[in-house]
Design an enzyme around this catalytic site. Structure first.
Site, PDB file in Angstrom:
ATOM      1  CG  HIS A 187      -2.037   0.972   1.137  1.00 25.28           C
ATOM      2  ND1 HIS A 187      -3.184   0.681   0.427  1.00 25.28           N
ATOM      3  CD2 HIS A 187      -2.215   2.220   1.626  1.00 25.28           C
ATOM      4  CE1 HIS A 187      -4.021   1.712   0.496  1.00 25.28           C
ATOM      5  NE2 HIS A 187      -3.450   2.661   1.223  1.00 25.28           N
ATOM      6  CG  ASP A 214     -10.383   4.027   6.126  1.00 22.79           C
ATOM      7  OD1 ASP A 214      -9.890   5.029   6.674  1.00 22.79           O
ATOM      8  OD2 ASP A 214     -10.138   3.705   4.955  1.00 22.79           O
ATOM      9  NE  ARG A 273      -7.945  11.183   7.308  1.00 22.46           N
ATOM     10  CZ  ARG A 273      -7.161  10.270   6.730  1.00 22.46           C
ATOM     11  NH1 ARG A 273      -7.617   9.057   6.462  1.00 22.46           N
ATOM     12  NH2 ARG A 273      -5.929  10.569   6.424  1.00 22.46           N
ATOM     13  CB  SER A 275      -6.828   5.614   6.871  1.00 21.87           C
ATOM     14  OG  SER A 275      -7.249   5.436   5.553  1.00 21.87           O
ATOM     15  CE  LYS A 328      -7.752   1.909   2.812  1.00 20.96           C
ATOM     16  NZ  LYS A 328      -7.991   3.280   3.193  1.00 20.96           N
TER      17      LYS A 328
HETATM   18  N1  URA Z   1      -4.199   5.987   1.942  1.00 23.46           N
HETATM   19  C1  URA Z   1      -5.182   5.564   2.770  1.00 23.46           C
HETATM   20  O1  URA Z   1      -5.717   4.483   2.602  1.00 23.46           O
HETATM   21  N2  URA Z   1      -5.552   6.380   3.753  1.00 23.46           N
HETATM   22  C2  URA Z   1      -4.980   7.569   3.996  1.00 23.46           C
HETATM   23  O2  URA Z   1      -5.343   8.224   4.934  1.00 23.46           O
HETATM   24  C3  URA Z   1      -3.957   8.006   3.137  1.00 23.46           C
HETATM   25  C4  URA Z   1      -3.575   7.189   2.115  1.00 23.46           C
END
Ligand code: URA
Length: 425
Positions: free
Chosen positions: A84, A162, A169, A184, A188
């Protein structure tokens, strides 16, 4: 124990520490509509300003995971590994990376996001391929992992708290917060069933957190969260002062990713793809040769075609290109100076590549093509940037955003390393 939103907000506003029970209550309440958007907005701003302790971040992350389903694909064959990115400009790395890792023998359950703030989203890019869908059911993801070996999908039922907080946000100026980014990303990723995880933590002008110190702390926080949850996690700290590659937008980035999969493409995109692939394969315990070989021998491209076809996409149909374009040319000759990732990101966003409000459609053909990268020679009159959009009156504001983000000078700019550091727990 009973809580009320004003007391929870007040605790954080005044610099206090939220109890586990208060965090569980507020996340559950927001997920189910008992805590209102304006109350969560105030709490997010208090967190933005006051921060969170490591224990609060861990509990906030766990509560977001518990707000939805948690995948378990452990019964399927190959080792599952994912990566990620914390969000970049021109960051199309997932598109070549997933098939490279697949071609080397690991499986990738990749929950990806849509654009957030100035940063692009992998799903917005992939959906510019005719027919491609990222909205997969859990059964479809499982079937695709068992068949193709990878799926790139909208987080959907994973960490729904989230999803709501992420959208809030974006419109309350609370994106650039270390605890909120860490929770966040990790909610996930820990919910999606990967057995190991590699993070690409961005540093610099185009990153959410601008200083290297903050990005290091973010990386260390996420690595600790992953390891504490039994998912071996490591991070690369990578430069995001200038855009990755020569394109920023949606379909333009897919086209560039296809060049990489065909064995060409910009050097920085190839380097980062191969470095992240090596980390992922290593983390997954897959004995592998040089991942770059899969780009040269076409096996990564074959895997990508399979993945796209499985998700309804047709790579033989042309990618969309904005109906209107404008090209910026060099007034004088010299060398291209540094290009500010944030200026290019804002230009692409103004062209329609990103959203101004949650749920808005993006323009798949919108984006910026960079003809001359930092350090490349420029002759007077040569093309430097081309801007694409479907809405002609977006061109002027986009050109204005881009204007201060580049210069042509006498000498090449000093460019630091693309991969700054590697962080492991
Ligand atoms: N990627 C995410 O999944 N969340 C964030 O807050 C920033 C980047």
């Amino acid at each position: 124990m009973e809580f009320d939103a004003p007391s929870v907000i007040r605790t954080k506003r005044d610099g206090g520490v939220l109890s586990d029970a208060a965090i569980d209550w507020v996340i559950d309440g927001y997920t189910h509509g008992r805590v209102a958007d304006e109350q969560m907005s105030a709490l997010l701003m208090a967190i933005f300003l006051r921060g969170m302790t490591p224990a609060e971040i861990a509990r906030w992350t766990a509560a977001m995971i518990d707000s939805g389903e948690r995948f378990d694909f452990g019964d399927l064959g190959p080792p599952m590994v994912d990566k990620h990115s914390t969000g970049g400009v021109g960051d199309k790395i997932t598109i070549p990376l997933v098939p490279v890792v697949l071609a080397c023998g690991a499986a990738v359950p990749q929950a990806a996001g849509r654009g957030l703030g100035h940063t692009g989203g992998t799903l917005d890019k992939l959906e510019s391929i005719a027919g491609f869908t990222a909205e997969l059911s859990t059964a479809q993801i499982r079937a695709q992992l068992a068949g193709v070996g990878a799926a790139i999908f909208a987080a959907g039922g994973l960490a729904p708290a989230d999803r709501k907080i992420y959208a809030l946000r974006d419109v309350t100026a609370t994106t650039e917060s270390l605890p909120l980014i860490a929770s966040s990303v990790m909610s996930k990723k820990l919910a999606e069933g990967a057995r190991s995880l590699v993070l690409d933590v961005k540093v610099g002008k185009g990153a959410f957190l601008k200083t290297e110190a903050e990005s290091r702390e973010l990386a260390a926080t996420m690595v600790a969260l992953g390891n504490a949850s039994g998912v071996p996690t490591r991070a690369l700290l990578t430069d995001m002062n200038r855009p990755l590659g020569r394109t920023v937008g949606n379909a333009v980035e897919v086209a560039e990713a296809l060049e990489v999969l065909a064995g060409g493409g910009p050097e920085d995109v190839v380097t980062l793809t191969v470095a992240l692939a090596a980390e992922m394969l290593d983390a997954a315990g897959v004995d592998h040769t040089d991942p770059a070989e899969t780009l040269r021998n076409g096996t990564a491209m074959d895997r990508f075609r399979e993945l796209v076809t499985a998700q309804g996409g047709d790579l033989d149909r042309p990618l969309p290109v904005g109906a209107h374009s404008e090209t910026v040319t060099a007034g004088t000759g010299g060398v291209m100076g540094d290009i500010d990732a944030m200026a290019v990101a804002m230009a692409a966003w103004r062209l329609g590549a990103g959203r101004a409000a949650p749920g808005q459609p993006v323009q798949f053909g919108a984006g910026v093509r960079i003809h001359r990268r930092p350090g490349e020679p420029v002759a007077a009159g040569e093309q430097l940037f081309t801007l694409y959009t479907d809405t002609a009156d977006r061109l002027a504001p986009a050109l204005a955003e881009l204007e201060s983000g580049w210069s042509v000078g006498a000498a090449a700019p000093e460019i630091g390393p693309l991969i700054i550091d590697r962080i492991e727990g």
